[in-house]
Design an enzyme around this catalytic site. Structure first.
Site, PDB file in Angstrom:
ATOM      1  N   LYS A   1     101.194  47.493  18.752  1.00  0.00           N
ATOM      2  CA  LYS A   1     101.056  48.006  20.119  1.00  0.00           C
ATOM      3  C   LYS A   1      99.576  47.947  20.491  1.00  0.00           C
ATOM      4  O   LYS A   1      98.731  48.562  19.843  1.00  0.00           O
ATOM      5  CB  LYS A   1     101.574  49.438  20.213  1.00  0.00           C
ATOM      6  CG  LYS A   1     101.498  50.015  21.619  1.00  0.00           C
ATOM      7  CD  LYS A   1     102.061  51.426  21.643  1.00  0.00           C
ATOM      8  CE  LYS A   1     101.989  52.039  23.029  1.00  0.00           C
ATOM      9  NZ  LYS A   1     102.521  53.417  23.042  1.00  0.00           N
TER      10      LYS A   1
ATOM     11  N   ARG B   1     102.415  55.106  32.754  1.00  0.00           N
ATOM     12  CA  ARG B   1     101.764  56.419  32.725  1.00  0.00           C
ATOM     13  C   ARG B   1     102.023  57.190  34.013  1.00  0.00           C
ATOM     14  O   ARG B   1     102.116  58.422  33.986  1.00  0.00           O
ATOM     15  CB  ARG B   1     100.272  56.248  32.445  1.00  0.00           C
ATOM     16  CG  ARG B   1     100.026  55.770  31.014  1.00  0.00           C
ATOM     17  CD  ARG B   1      98.589  55.402  30.728  1.00  0.00           C
ATOM     18  NE  ARG B   1      98.477  54.883  29.366  1.00  0.00           N
ATOM     19  CZ  ARG B   1      97.454  54.171  28.914  1.00  0.00           C
ATOM     20  NH1 ARG B   1      96.440  53.894  29.714  1.00  0.00           N
ATOM     21  NH2 ARG B   1      97.443  53.735  27.666  1.00  0.00           N
TER      22      ARG B   1
ATOM     23  N   LYS C   1      92.809  54.976  24.525  1.00  0.00           N
ATOM     24  CA  LYS C   1      93.578  54.973  23.279  1.00  0.00           C
ATOM     25  C   LYS C   1      93.138  53.873  22.320  1.00  0.00           C
ATOM     26  O   LYS C   1      93.880  53.489  21.415  1.00  0.00           O
ATOM     27  CB  LYS C   1      95.073  54.837  23.601  1.00  0.00           C
ATOM     28  CG  LYS C   1      95.585  55.942  24.520  1.00  0.00           C
ATOM     29  CD  LYS C   1      97.097  55.912  24.682  1.00  0.00           C
ATOM     30  CE  LYS C   1      97.573  57.065  25.565  1.00  0.00           C
ATOM     31  NZ  LYS C   1      99.047  57.173  25.627  1.00  0.00           N
TER      32      LYS C   1
ATOM     33  N   GLU D   1      99.842  45.090  10.250  1.00  0.00           N
ATOM     34  CA  GLU D   1     100.514  46.299  10.732  1.00  0.00           C
ATOM     35  C   GLU D   1     102.026  46.210  10.517  1.00  0.00           C
ATOM     36  O   GLU D   1     102.664  47.164  10.067  1.00  0.00           O
ATOM     37  CB  GLU D   1     100.204  46.511  12.218  1.00  0.00           C
ATOM     38  CG  GLU D   1      98.787  46.949  12.523  1.00  0.00           C
ATOM     39  CD  GLU D   1      98.584  48.440  12.292  1.00  0.00           C
ATOM     40  OE1 GLU D   1      99.496  49.115  11.772  1.00  0.00           O
ATOM     41  OE2 GLU D   1      97.495  48.933  12.644  1.00  0.00           O
TER      42      GLU D   1
ATOM     43  N   LYS E   1     104.152  45.003  21.640  1.00  0.00           N
ATOM     44  CA  LYS E   1     104.003  45.540  22.989  1.00  0.00           C
ATOM     45  C   LYS E   1     102.542  45.439  23.409  1.00  0.00           C
ATOM     46  O   LYS E   1     101.662  45.818  22.625  1.00  0.00           O
ATOM     47  CB  LYS E   1     104.457  47.006  23.010  1.00  0.00           C
ATOM     48  CG  LYS E   1     104.393  47.680  24.364  1.00  0.00           C
ATOM     49  CD  LYS E   1     104.817  49.141  24.270  1.00  0.00           C
ATOM     50  CE  LYS E   1     104.761  49.810  25.645  1.00  0.00           C
ATOM     51  NZ  LYS E   1     105.112  51.236  25.573  1.00  0.00           N
TER      52      LYS E   1
ATOM     53  N   SER F   1     105.515  48.030  31.868  1.00  0.00           N
ATOM     54  CA  SER F   1     105.538  48.414  33.277  1.00  0.00           C
ATOM     55  C   SER F   1     104.648  47.540  34.155  1.00  0.00           C
ATOM     56  O   SER F   1     105.008  47.205  35.285  1.00  0.00           O
ATOM     57  CB  SER F   1     105.121  49.876  33.415  1.00  0.00           C
ATOM     58  OG  SER F   1     103.823  50.092  32.866  1.00  0.00           O
TER      59      SER F   1
ATOM     60  N   TYR G   1     112.731  46.808  32.270  1.00  0.00           N
ATOM     61  CA  TYR G   1     113.196  47.594  33.414  1.00  0.00           C
ATOM     62  C   TYR G   1     114.102  46.761  34.319  1.00  0.00           C
ATOM     63  O   TYR G   1     114.742  47.305  35.221  1.00  0.00           O
ATOM     64  CB  TYR G   1     111.994  48.147  34.187  1.00  0.00           C
ATOM     65  CG  TYR G   1     111.061  48.943  33.306  1.00  0.00           C
ATOM     66  CD1 TYR G   1     111.374  50.243  32.919  1.00  0.00           C
ATOM     67  CD2 TYR G   1     109.892  48.379  32.797  1.00  0.00           C
ATOM     68  CE1 TYR G   1     110.537  50.959  32.069  1.00  0.00           C
ATOM     69  CE2 TYR G   1     109.051  49.091  31.949  1.00  0.00           C
ATOM     70  CZ  TYR G   1     109.380  50.376  31.595  1.00  0.00           C
ATOM     71  OH  TYR G   1     108.565  51.087  30.745  1.00  0.00           O
TER      72      TYR G   1
END
Length: 340
Positions: A208, A218, A231, A247, A262, A288, A327
């Site tokens: 990610k 968000r 982040k 990872e 992602k 998004s 979505y």
């Protein structure tokens, strides 16, 4: 002179190989197609809010809404009827419930747990995926615990284990840690197994990235104004691809059943590397920001929205993903069923 006569008089190239022969008609294009997109490849993310018969528009995600639990159940029913195999739940909780420790994440009566129980009760055939991360629950908007301006890893993992167990007790089929803390997959797997949840799957957000494409999400979960800083100390650097393989390897060693990359389209190369290297179920998240760009361009008449959307989803499959969080899932499922 007609165009047909011109064509007759054109010099012959005497080509042995003419790839266009396999493109001349729809039937042959279908026959030689290398990659297919099916309804069973789609996962529908749902944003849930309190109340009944509540539907809230998300300005940065046109066409996507936050839904109260009763409407989320109806949407899950619609998804199941279309053949979509799973949904993923994300909450937008009241600001008064958000605190430094994300304590609402551990409440068995929190929004996600109630939504999970309601959907599993009314639509038992559909899979329910729950997000393990503290950002919707914390006053600072981070996925882990913040101490002295630093996201502390091990204390965050302990909190994430509590959250995962809470969701498993509510009936979640798949636990999906999206926090990117080190060691959380092994800790969650051990805790789930110790409580008898050996059949609960772990779908890890293994790669990610600290991406600019998360902004509308968000907005949807209400963390845009709460997030302190960024982040980048735990989400991955967008410049790195080899790190993603490390990872993923670590998460698989710790007991992950499936892995996620992602965002999606900007990281097709990473999806392809992961799928080819590990040969495990690999998912992509059409996030998004990707959704918002396609939706906005379609609304302005700049692109054929349906065609562009299906093409983008096909790209994930071509790269090696076995499924996509999107979505667009409901619309895509309708179009795919109509063309079947």
């Amino acid at each position: 002179m007609s165009s047909r006569e011109n064509a007759r008089r054109a010099p012959s190239l005497d080509l042995v190989s003419r790839p266009r022969r396999n493109r001349r008609a729809e039937w042959v294009r279908r026959l030689v197609r290398e990659t297919t997109l099916e309804v069973s490849d789609l996962i529908l993310p749902l944003f849930v809010v309190e109340g009944r018969e509540q539907e809230e528009a998300i300005s940065s995600m046109p066409g996507t809404r936050r839904l109260s639990i009763d409407l989320a159940v109806r949407t899950a029913e619609r998804a199941a009827a279309l053949g979509i195999p799973a949904i993923a739940l994300f909450p937008n909780i009241d600001a008064a419930l958000r605190d430094d420790g994300g304590s609402n994440a551990f409440d068995p009566e929190n929004l996600v747990c109630r939504a999970c129980r309601a959907i599993k009760s009314e639509v038992p055939a559909i899979g329910v995926i729950t997000d393990v991360a503290l950002d919707p629950y914390t006053s600072h908007g981070h996925d882990g615990l913040l101490q002295d301006d630093e996201i502390v890893n091990d204390a965050s993992v302990a909190a994430l284990v509590r959250q995962a167990l809470n969701q498993a007790r509510a009936g979640a089929d798949v636990i999906a840690p999206s926090d990117m803390m080190d060691g959380r997959i092994g800790a969650i797997r051990s805790a789930l197994d110790a409580e008898g949840f050996t059949d609960v799957l772990i779908l890890t957000y293994a790669a990610k990235y600290a991406s600019a494409f998360y902004g509308p999400f968000r907005d949807a979960v209400g963390t845009t104004k709460t997030l302190i800083g960024d982040k980048r100390t735990y989400q991955m650097d967008p410049a790195n691809a080899k790190e993603a393989l490390r990872e993923v390897a670590l998460d698989l060693e710790q007991g992950a059943d499936m892995v996620m990359v992602k965002p999606g389209l900007p990281y097709l190369d990473v999806i392809a590397k992961v799928a080819e290297t590990f040969e495990v179920p690999t998912f992509a998240y059409q996030v998004s920001g990707e959704y918002a760009m396609l939706a906005a361009a379609s609304a302005n008449g700049w692109i054929d929205g349906d065609r562009a959307m299906l093409e983008s989803l096909l790209a994930f499959k071509r790269a090696g993903a076995c499924g996509v969080f999107t979505y667009f899932a409901l619309r895509a499922a309708e179009l795919l069923r109509a063309s079947a």
